[in-house]
Scaffold this motif. Structure first.
Motif, PDB file in Angstrom:
ATOM      1  N   MET A   1       0.849  -1.176   0.000  1.00 61.71           N
ATOM      2  CA  MET A   1       0.000   0.000   0.000  1.00 61.71           C
ATOM      3  C   MET A   1       0.895   1.239   0.000  1.00 61.71           C
ATOM      4  O   MET A   1       1.748   1.397   0.859  1.00 61.71           O
ATOM      5  CB  MET A   1      -0.878  -0.051   1.245  1.00 61.71           C
ATOM      6  CG  MET A   1      -1.676   1.142   1.490  1.00 61.71           C
ATOM      7  SD  MET A   1      -2.680   0.755   2.932  1.00 61.71           S
ATOM      8  CE  MET A   1      -3.701   2.109   2.946  1.00 61.71           C
ATOM      9  N   THR A   2       0.724   2.089  -0.929  1.00 62.70           N
ATOM     10  CA  THR A   2       1.525   3.308  -1.038  1.00 62.70           C
ATOM     11  C   THR A   2       0.825   4.447  -0.311  1.00 62.70           C
ATOM     12  O   THR A   2      -0.399   4.518  -0.246  1.00 62.70           O
ATOM     13  CB  THR A   2       1.736   3.696  -2.529  1.00 62.70           C
ATOM     14  OG1 THR A   2       0.472   3.927  -3.107  1.00 62.70           O
ATOM     15  CG2 THR A   2       2.490   2.620  -3.267  1.00 62.70           C
ATOM     16  N   LYS A   3       1.663   5.333   0.212  1.00 61.78           N
ATOM     17  CA  LYS A   3       1.122   6.478   0.956  1.00 61.78           C
ATOM     18  C   LYS A   3       0.799   7.595  -0.010  1.00 61.78           C
ATOM     19  O   LYS A   3       1.516   7.833  -0.982  1.00 61.78           O
ATOM     20  CB  LYS A   3       2.127   6.968   1.993  1.00 61.78           C
ATOM     21  CG  LYS A   3       2.362   5.962   3.083  1.00 61.78           C
ATOM     22  CD  LYS A   3       3.268   6.540   4.126  1.00 61.78           C
ATOM     23  CE  LYS A   3       3.448   5.523   5.238  1.00 61.78           C
ATOM     24  NZ  LYS A   3       4.294   6.014   6.290  1.00 61.78           N
ATOM     25  N   THR A   4      -0.255   8.298   0.296  1.00 63.39           N
ATOM     26  CA  THR A   4      -0.643   9.444  -0.521  1.00 63.39           C
ATOM     27  C   THR A   4       0.229  10.634  -0.125  1.00 63.39           C
ATOM     28  O   THR A   4       0.812  10.665   0.970  1.00 63.39           O
ATOM     29  CB  THR A   4      -2.128   9.803  -0.303  1.00 63.39           C
ATOM     30  OG1 THR A   4      -2.284  10.250   1.035  1.00 63.39           O
ATOM     31  CG2 THR A   4      -3.030   8.622  -0.581  1.00 63.39           C
ATOM     32  N   PRO A   5       0.309  11.641  -0.962  1.00 64.70           N
ATOM     33  CA  PRO A   5       1.096  12.830  -0.619  1.00 64.70           C
ATOM     34  C   PRO A   5       0.621  13.485   0.682  1.00 64.70           C
ATOM     35  O   PRO A   5       1.426  13.999   1.450  1.00 64.70           O
ATOM     36  CB  PRO A   5       0.899  13.758  -1.820  1.00 64.70           C
ATOM     37  CG  PRO A   5       0.581  12.850  -2.961  1.00 64.70           C
ATOM     38  CD  PRO A   5      -0.164  11.698  -2.345  1.00 64.70           C
ATOM     39  N   ASP A   6      -0.677  13.456   0.964  1.00 67.10           N
ATOM     40  CA  ASP A   6      -1.195  14.036   2.207  1.00 67.10           C
ATOM     41  C   ASP A   6      -0.659  13.291   3.427  1.00 67.10           C
ATOM     42  O   ASP A   6      -0.344  13.899   4.445  1.00 67.10           O
ATOM     43  CB  ASP A   6      -2.727  14.021   2.229  1.00 67.10           C
ATOM     44  CG  ASP A   6      -3.335  15.107   1.342  1.00 67.10           C
ATOM     45  OD1 ASP A   6      -2.584  16.054   0.980  1.00 67.10           O
ATOM     46  OD2 ASP A   6      -4.533  15.015   1.028  1.00 67.10           O
ATOM     47  N   GLN A   7      -0.576  11.971   3.337  1.00 65.69           N
ATOM     48  CA  GLN A   7      -0.062  11.184   4.459  1.00 65.69           C
ATOM     49  C   GLN A   7       1.416  11.480   4.688  1.00 65.69           C
ATOM     50  O   GLN A   7       1.882  11.554   5.831  1.00 65.69           O
ATOM     51  CB  GLN A   7      -0.276   9.690   4.202  1.00 65.69           C
ATOM     52  CG  GLN A   7      -1.725   9.251   4.294  1.00 65.69           C
ATOM     53  CD  GLN A   7      -1.902   7.794   3.896  1.00 65.69           C
ATOM     54  OE1 GLN A   7      -1.256   7.312   2.972  1.00 65.69           O
ATOM     55  NE2 GLN A   7      -2.801   7.111   4.597  1.00 65.69           N
ATOM     56  N   ASN A   8       2.177  11.655   3.613  1.00 64.03           N
ATOM     57  CA  ASN A   8       3.593  11.994   3.742  1.00 64.03           C
ATOM     58  C   ASN A   8       3.770  13.364   4.395  1.00 64.03           C
ATOM     59  O   ASN A   8       4.642  13.554   5.235  1.00 64.03           O
ATOM     60  CB  ASN A   8       4.277  11.976   2.368  1.00 64.03           C
ATOM     61  CG  ASN A   8       4.495  10.571   1.854  1.00 64.03           C
ATOM     62  OD1 ASN A   8       4.571   9.628   2.640  1.00 64.03           O
ATOM     63  ND2 ASN A   8       4.589  10.427   0.541  1.00 64.03           N
ATOM     64  N   VAL A   9       2.952  14.313   4.018  1.00 63.31           N
ATOM     65  CA  VAL A   9       3.016  15.661   4.605  1.00 63.31           C
ATOM     66  C   VAL A   9       2.674  15.598   6.093  1.00 63.31           C
ATOM     67  O   VAL A   9       3.347  16.204   6.929  1.00 63.31           O
ATOM     68  CB  VAL A   9       2.084  16.635   3.849  1.00 63.31           C
ATOM     69  CG1 VAL A   9       1.936  17.953   4.601  1.00 63.31           C
ATOM     70  CG2 VAL A   9       2.597  16.875   2.446  1.00 63.31           C
ATOM     71  N   GLN A  10       1.625  14.856   6.439  1.00 63.54           N
ATOM     72  CA  GLN A  10       1.230  14.729   7.849  1.00 63.54           C
ATOM     73  C   GLN A  10       2.353  14.095   8.663  1.00 63.54           C
ATOM     74  O   GLN A  10       2.648  14.528   9.780  1.00 63.54           O
ATOM     75  CB  GLN A  10      -0.047  13.895   7.975  1.00 63.54           C
ATOM     76  CG  GLN A  10      -1.296  14.619   7.560  1.00 63.54           C
ATOM     77  CD  GLN A  10      -2.531  13.736   7.682  1.00 63.54           C
ATOM     78  OE1 GLN A  10      -2.438  12.523   7.818  1.00 63.54           O
ATOM     79  NE2 GLN A  10      -3.697  14.381   7.633  1.00 63.54           N
ATOM     80  N   LYS A  11       2.988  13.090   8.123  1.00 65.33           N
ATOM     81  CA  LYS A  11       4.079  12.415   8.832  1.00 65.33           C
ATOM     82  C   LYS A  11       5.256  13.376   9.037  1.00 65.33           C
ATOM     83  O   LYS A  11       5.836  13.445  10.114  1.00 65.33           O
ATOM     84  CB  LYS A  11       4.524  11.184   8.034  1.00 65.33           C
ATOM     85  CG  LYS A  11       5.574  10.357   8.725  1.00 65.33           C
ATOM     86  CD  LYS A  11       5.900   9.112   7.921  1.00 65.33           C
ATOM     87  CE  LYS A  11       6.954   8.298   8.641  1.00 65.33           C
ATOM     88  NZ  LYS A  11       7.339   7.105   7.894  1.00 65.33           N
ATOM     89  N   THR A  12       5.589  14.158   8.022  1.00 63.81           N
ATOM     90  CA  THR A  12       6.679  15.136   8.124  1.00 63.81           C
ATOM     91  C   THR A  12       6.340  16.216   9.140  1.00 63.81           C
ATOM     92  O   THR A  12       7.188  16.610   9.948  1.00 63.81           O
ATOM     93  CB  THR A  12       6.960  15.764   6.741  1.00 63.81           C
ATOM     94  OG1 THR A  12       7.283  14.718   5.810  1.00 63.81           O
ATOM     95  CG2 THR A  12       8.105  16.754   6.808  1.00 63.81           C
ATOM     96  N   VAL A  13       5.110  16.706   9.141  1.00 62.22           N
ATOM     97  CA  VAL A  13       4.689  17.739  10.095  1.00 62.22           C
ATOM     98  C   VAL A  13       4.783  17.207  11.522  1.00 62.22           C
ATOM     99  O   VAL A  13       5.265  17.892  12.426  1.00 62.22           O
ATOM    100  CB  VAL A  13       3.271  18.249   9.772  1.00 62.22           C
ATOM    101  CG1 VAL A  13       2.711  19.096  10.906  1.00 62.22           C
ATOM    102  CG2 VAL A  13       3.271  19.040   8.478  1.00 62.22           C
ATOM    103  N   LYS A  14       4.361  15.977  11.745  1.00 62.06           N
ATOM    104  CA  LYS A  14       4.438  15.376  13.085  1.00 62.06           C
ATOM    105  C   LYS A  14       5.889  15.283  13.542  1.00 62.06           C
ATOM    106  O   LYS A  14       6.209  15.578  14.699  1.00 62.06           O
ATOM    107  CB  LYS A  14       3.786  13.991  13.093  1.00 62.06           C
ATOM    108  CG  LYS A  14       2.282  14.027  13.036  1.00 62.06           C
ATOM    109  CD  LYS A  14       1.702  12.627  13.019  1.00 62.06           C
ATOM    110  CE  LYS A  14       0.185  12.659  12.860  1.00 62.06           C
ATOM    111  NZ  LYS A  14      -0.392  11.324  12.783  1.00 62.06           N
ATOM    112  N   LYS A  15       6.782  14.875  12.642  1.00 65.50           N
ATOM    113  CA  LYS A  15       8.204  14.779  12.998  1.00 65.50           C
ATOM    114  C   LYS A  15       8.763  16.159  13.339  1.00 65.50           C
ATOM    115  O   LYS A  15       9.509  16.318  14.303  1.00 65.50           O
ATOM    116  CB  LYS A  15       8.998  14.162  11.849  1.00 65.50           C
ATOM    117  CG  LYS A  15       8.811  12.674  11.693  1.00 65.50           C
ATOM    118  CD  LYS A  15       9.647  12.138  10.544  1.00 65.50           C
ATOM    119  CE  LYS A  15       9.423  10.654  10.338  1.00 65.50           C
ATOM    120  NZ  LYS A  15      10.200  10.131   9.191  1.00 65.50           N
ATOM    121  N   LEU A  16       8.393  17.156  12.540  1.00 65.58           N
ATOM    122  CA  LEU A  16       8.893  18.508  12.791  1.00 65.58           C
ATOM    123  C   LEU A  16       8.373  19.065  14.118  1.00 65.58           C
ATOM    124  O   LEU A  16       9.103  19.726  14.859  1.00 65.58           O
ATOM    125  CB  LEU A  16       8.517  19.437  11.639  1.00 65.58           C
ATOM    126  CG  LEU A  16       9.278  19.204  10.327  1.00 65.58           C
ATOM    127  CD1 LEU A  16       8.714  20.082   9.221  1.00 65.58           C
ATOM    128  CD2 LEU A  16      10.758  19.456  10.515  1.00 65.58           C
TER     129      LEU A  16
END
Length: 180
Positions: A1-16
């Motif tokens: 299952m590939t992640k959508t661009p929105d999921q990648n952005v959410q993951k990056t924001v959480k890390k930041l």
């Protein structure tokens, strides 16, 4: 299952956000950690705020060390504060007594606290205060003046290359923090 661009952005924001909180917490922890580090190593000229033991190592009469005294006022404290002697020569291990003069030049009672620092920083480990006005708050009534004692010795184990120490006190107004 590939992640959508929105999921990648959410993951990056959480890390930041996590990094920002970690940096904020680390910033708060730095001051007490630095104080502990300076107390242990004697770096930055911090001296102990407790009385040292009386010298039991004897006096090294083969050496003479110059001890200089400097005083500073923190911004806004309306006191006169100065050493009564600017410099003395001592043999390591020899007990000495010097005095500082303080006068509250304001029309209100003020509680002062002197914070010491020794230069060079390495020498702080060898500057032993037996009795010091810096151990306690110094309450002065309006226009009152006082002579404050400092009894000390320079440890005979002071490294040979150090022949001059400078003891500097900065006086702070702690009235509000003491009274609250």
């Amino acid at each position: 299952m590939t992640k959508t661009p929105d999921q990648n952005v959410q993951k990056t924001v959480k890390k930041l956000v996590l990094v920002v909180f970690a940096m904020f917490g680390f910033g708060f922890a730095m001051v007490p950690l630095y104080d502990v580090f300076c107390d242990i190593t004697g770096l930055n000229g911090k001296t102990a705020n407790t009385a040292a033991q009386v010298n039991d190592k004897g006096v090294d009469e083969s050496r003479i060390v110059t001890v200089q005294f400097i005083s500073h006022l923190s911004k806004g404290i309306p006191w006169q504060f100065e050493p009564m002697v600017r410099e003395i020569k001592v043999h390591p291990g020899e007990m000495k007594l010097v005095k500082f003069y303080a006068k509250n030049e304001s029309s209100k009672d003020i509680i002062g606290q002197a914070v010491p620092s020794v230069s060079p920083g390495q020498a702080a480990l060898y500057f032993q205060k037996i009795e010091c006005f810096c151990f306690n708050h110094q309450p002065l009534k309006a226009r009152e003046d006082v002579e404050m004692a400092l009894q000390f010795y320079v440890d005979p184990e002071l490294p040979e290359h150090i022949s001059t120490l400078t003891l500097s006190y900065t006086l702070y107004d702690v009235t509000e923090s003491v009274e609250s």
